[in-house]
Design an enzyme around this catalytic site. Sequence first.
Site, short mmCIF file in Angstrom:
data_model
loop_
_atom_site.label_atom_id
_atom_site.label_comp_id
_atom_site.label_asym_id
_atom_site.label_seq_id
_atom_site.Cartn_x
_atom_site.Cartn_y
_atom_site.Cartn_z
N HIS A 1 33.78 33.39 -3.26
CA HIS A 1 34.07 34.00 -4.56
C HIS A 1 32.87 33.91 -5.49
O HIS A 1 32.10 32.94 -5.46
CB HIS A 1 35.27 33.32 -5.22
CG HIS A 1 36.59 33.71 -4.65
ND1 HIS A 1 36.97 35.03 -4.48
CD2 HIS A 1 37.65 32.96 -4.22
CE1 HIS A 1 38.19 35.07 -3.98
NE2 HIS A 1 38.63 33.83 -3.80
N CYS B 1 31.50 38.57 -5.24
CA CYS B 1 31.58 39.45 -6.41
C CYS B 1 30.53 39.05 -7.44
O CYS B 1 30.11 37.90 -7.51
CB CYS B 1 32.96 39.37 -7.04
SG CYS B 1 34.29 40.00 -5.99
#
Length: 357
Positions: free
Chosen positions: A167, A223
Site C-alpha cells: 500500500h 498507490c
Amino acid sequence: MMTCRNCKKEFSIPPHAIQHRCLVCHTVNTSIHGDGLRGQDQGRHCSISKWFKDGCNVIRPNQMPSDISSYSSSQEKHINKRALLCGVTYRKKKLRLKGTINDVKNMKELLVKRFHFPDDQDHIRVLTEEEKNPNSIPTKKNIEESLKWLVKDCQPGDSLVFYFSGHGLRQPDFIEDERDGFDETICPTDFIQEGMIPDNYINSTIVWPLKVGVKLHAIVDSCHSGTILDLIYVYDREKKTWSDNSPPSKNPLRKSTSGGKAICLSACGDDQMAADTSAFRGKGMNGVMTYLLVKIIRENQDITYGELLEKMHDGIGQIKVGRWHRFLGSIFHQSIIQDPLLSSSQQFDVFSWKFTL
C-alpha cells in the site's frame, strides 16, 4: 586524451596504452593510437600508477592475454549487486493484499536469472510476512534498517535495487518541499501503529549516499508512488521530455545523490492508484506494474527505458484486473487508472539507454 565510449568521461592515457578500463562505468576502451603501435615497441614498459588518479585503469601493451584476464577478474570482485525486496500483504487485516508475495518472488527470479544477482541473503534481502526470521518481517523498523543496509559502504560499480510491493498513501507536506503539497509514503505492515515511511526519509537514506559510479534502481508497486524517491527529474512520456521536480521552497531540502545515479520506476502517478491483476494464470494475483515489467523484460532482451515505459503503458489496458486497489482495499471498478512513471536523479536519453540492473 581519451573519452569513454559509454559514460563520455575524459581521461589522460599513456602514449602506448592499448586499452584502459573506466573506473566510473567499468567500460574497457581501446586506444586508436595504441592499436597503431601493436607490434611496435612491445618491450616498452610504462608505469600505470600515476594514471589511476585520472580515473582509468590502464592495460599495458606488453600484457599477455592471461594477464588481462586475471586483471579483469580482480576488478569484477569489487562490483557488487545488492537488492532489497519488500512485499507486504497486511494479513489478518481488512486491507489485505493478495499479490505482493508473488510480486517479490517474480522480482527475485528476474534479478537472479536475467540480471545475475547472487542468490543469497548477503546480496538479496527479502522482507515478507512469510519469513520465519522476525527481522525479515516488513515492519517499519525492519524496512528502515534494510534501506540503510542496501546502500551501506556502496562503491563505484555497485548496482543496487529497492523493490516495494504494498500500500501507498499521501500526507500533507508541512515543509513545502513538494510541488503538489503532499508527501508520498509507503506502508509497512505495522503502519497503523508505527506510522508510514515518507519519501523524504527514503530520499535521505538511499539517494544521498550514492557515490560516483554507484547505480540505484527503485521499483515501487503501490498507490501514489510517482515521486516516492523525491528525485528531481520526472519523465513526461507524452511530451518525451524531462520535467523539473526539484523542491519549490526558498530554502529547498537536499534531494540529490553524492554523484551516483538513482532511477525510479513507479506503478502510477502521485495522484493515481495501483491495482492487482490475475493475469499470471495459475499463479494467483500480482501487482499490475510488476506483472508487466517482469513480462516485458523477459520478452525483450535489450529493451531501453523508453521502450519499457511505452510497453508498460500500452499493456495497462489489456490487463484483466482484480477486485482491489492498492489503496487500503477500496473496490476497483473495471478499468485501470494508473500510468507507470519514470523519475531520475539526472536527465538521460530514455530511448538509447538500455534497461539493466
